[in-house]
Design a protein around this motif. Structure first.
Motif, PDB file in Angstrom:
ATOM      1  N   GLN A 264       0.830  -1.194   0.000  1.00  0.00           N
ATOM      2  CA  GLN A 264       0.000   0.000   0.000  1.00  0.00           C
ATOM      3  C   GLN A 264       0.870   1.251   0.000  1.00  0.00           C
ATOM      4  N   ARG A 265       0.509   2.214  -0.843  1.00  0.00           N
ATOM      5  CA  ARG A 265       1.234   3.469  -0.931  1.00  0.00           C
ATOM      6  C   ARG A 265       0.245   4.614  -0.781  1.00  0.00           C
ATOM      7  N   VAL A 266       0.694   5.689  -0.144  1.00  0.00           N
ATOM      8  CA  VAL A 266      -0.151   6.860   0.073  1.00  0.00           C
ATOM      9  C   VAL A 266       0.652   8.114  -0.235  1.00  0.00           C
TER      10      VAL A 266
ATOM     11  N   THR B  38      -1.025  10.732   9.898  1.00  0.00           N
ATOM     12  CA  THR B  38      -2.427  10.331   9.859  1.00  0.00           C
ATOM     13  C   THR B  38      -2.835  10.126   8.409  1.00  0.00           C
ATOM     14  N   ILE B  39      -3.392   8.971   8.123  1.00  0.00           N
ATOM     15  CA  ILE B  39      -3.831   8.662   6.761  1.00  0.00           C
ATOM     16  C   ILE B  39      -5.352   8.733   6.710  1.00  0.00           C
ATOM     17  N   GLN B  40      -5.844   9.456   5.745  1.00  0.00           N
ATOM     18  CA  GLN B  40      -7.282   9.540   5.575  1.00  0.00           C
ATOM     19  C   GLN B  40      -7.832   8.169   5.198  1.00  0.00           C
TER      20      GLN B  40
ATOM     21  N   ARG C  18       7.131   5.242   5.058  1.00  0.00           N
ATOM     22  CA  ARG C  18       8.498   5.506   4.617  1.00  0.00           C
ATOM     23  C   ARG C  18       8.448   6.292   3.309  1.00  0.00           C
ATOM     24  N   CYS C  19       9.142   7.410   3.277  1.00  0.00           N
ATOM     25  CA  CYS C  19       9.144   8.281   2.115  1.00  0.00           C
ATOM     26  C   CYS C  19       9.825   7.590   0.934  1.00  0.00           C
ATOM     27  N   GLY C  20       9.191   7.650  -0.230  1.00  0.00           N
ATOM     28  CA  GLY C  20       9.762   7.048  -1.417  1.00  0.00           C
ATOM     29  C   GLY C  20      10.896   7.861  -2.003  1.00  0.00           C
ATOM     30  N   GLU C  21      11.038   9.119  -1.575  1.00  0.00           N
ATOM     31  CA  GLU C  21      12.094   9.977  -2.103  1.00  0.00           C
ATOM     32  C   GLU C  21      13.382   9.881  -1.288  1.00  0.00           C
TER      33      GLU C  21
ATOM     34  N   GLU D  63       5.426   4.570   1.370  1.00  0.00           N
ATOM     35  CA  GLU D  63       5.049   3.173   1.574  1.00  0.00           C
ATOM     36  C   GLU D  63       4.530   3.007   2.999  1.00  0.00           C
ATOM     37  N   VAL D  64       3.374   2.380   3.152  1.00  0.00           N
ATOM     38  CA  VAL D  64       2.785   2.168   4.480  1.00  0.00           C
ATOM     39  C   VAL D  64       3.438   0.949   5.121  1.00  0.00           C
ATOM     40  N   LEU D  65       4.129   1.176   6.253  1.00  0.00           N
ATOM     41  CA  LEU D  65       4.793   0.094   6.962  1.00  0.00           C
ATOM     42  C   LEU D  65       3.900  -0.513   8.030  1.00  0.00           C
ATOM     43  N   ASN D  66       3.087   0.332   8.656  1.00  0.00           N
ATOM     44  CA  ASN D  66       2.208  -0.137   9.727  1.00  0.00           C
ATOM     45  C   ASN D  66       1.002   0.782   9.803  1.00  0.00           C
TER      46      ASN D  66
END
Length: 216
Positions: free
Chosen positions: A4-6, A44-46, A33-36, A22-25
């Motif tokens: 899952q990526r956000v 907080t993820i909606q 974790r930032c992809g850059e 990338e969503v780790l937990n």
């Protein structure tokens, strides 16, 4: 299934604009974790919408139906493996086919376009063995089925023991839904395949002579 990526802001490299993470937990404060820049932080993820999809899990000659909730944009493809909870157990399943909402079949599709995921249980599997005697005769060739963990290796040229059988692997045929294999048949020493990827294993029966003696 893909990780899952956000899109969220990164306090390290992009505090003013969202970047792919990338969503780790998951949780109230998710760890991402930032992809850059690979910086790990909490955010907080909606809550995103999810779709309910039917899963058919085949195991041996039986099939079990289950349901899973997944994001509608999730990309699915044959060969994907995931955990699915059935009435009997939690199984590791591999996608063998995707049935779309219009009734057609596909190897890849978004979850929103999928009606049913057809899968095969690969946590513990039955492997078909064709065993022949050491002397090369075919009269005593026999076929047996052994139960092994899906991640167990069969290696050409090695003596292996499972389910009371002892044999030397000579050739392996891999399944059509197996990934990371460049050909169907493997027959050189050192070639190997995981049990969950094996269509059939051909081997030399190391117990044939012992059975003959026991019958005298």
């Amino acid at each position: 299934m893909s990780q899952q990526r956000v899109a969220v802001r990164c306090p390290s490299c992009s505090p003013g604009a969202e970047t792919a993470h990338e969503v780790l937990n998951e949780g109230g404060q998710a760890t991402v974790r930032c992809g850059e820049c690979s910086h790990v932080h909490k955010t907080t993820i909606q809550e995103e919408s999810r779709v309910d999809r039917r899963v058919i899990v085949s195991q041996e000659d039986e099939s079990t139906e289950a349901r899973i909730d997944i994001p509608p944009a999730e990309e699915l493809s044959t060969g994907d493996e995931f955990l699915v909870e059935t009435d009997e157990a939690i199984l590791t399943a591999r996608v063998t086919s995707l049935e779309l909402t219009d009734g057609s079949r596909a190897d890849e599709a978004s979850a929103e376009d999928v009606k049913t995921l057809w899968t095969r249980a690969v946590g513990n599997v039955a492997v078909n063995l064709t065993l022949h005697p050491k002397d090369g005769g075919h009269d005593e060739t026999r076929s047996v089925k052994i139960q092994v963990p899906g991640d167990e290796k069969f290696v050409v040229g090695e003596v292996q023991e499972y389910g009371g059988e002892e044999f030397t692997v000579e050739r392996i045929l891999v399944r059509d839904d197996a990934t990371n294999y460049h050909r169907e048949g493997y027959d050189h020493d050192g070639d190997f395949a995981l049990a969950k990827d094996c269509k059939r294993v051909y081997a030399r029966d190391e117990n044939a002579q012992q059975r003959a003696w026991s019958g005298w």
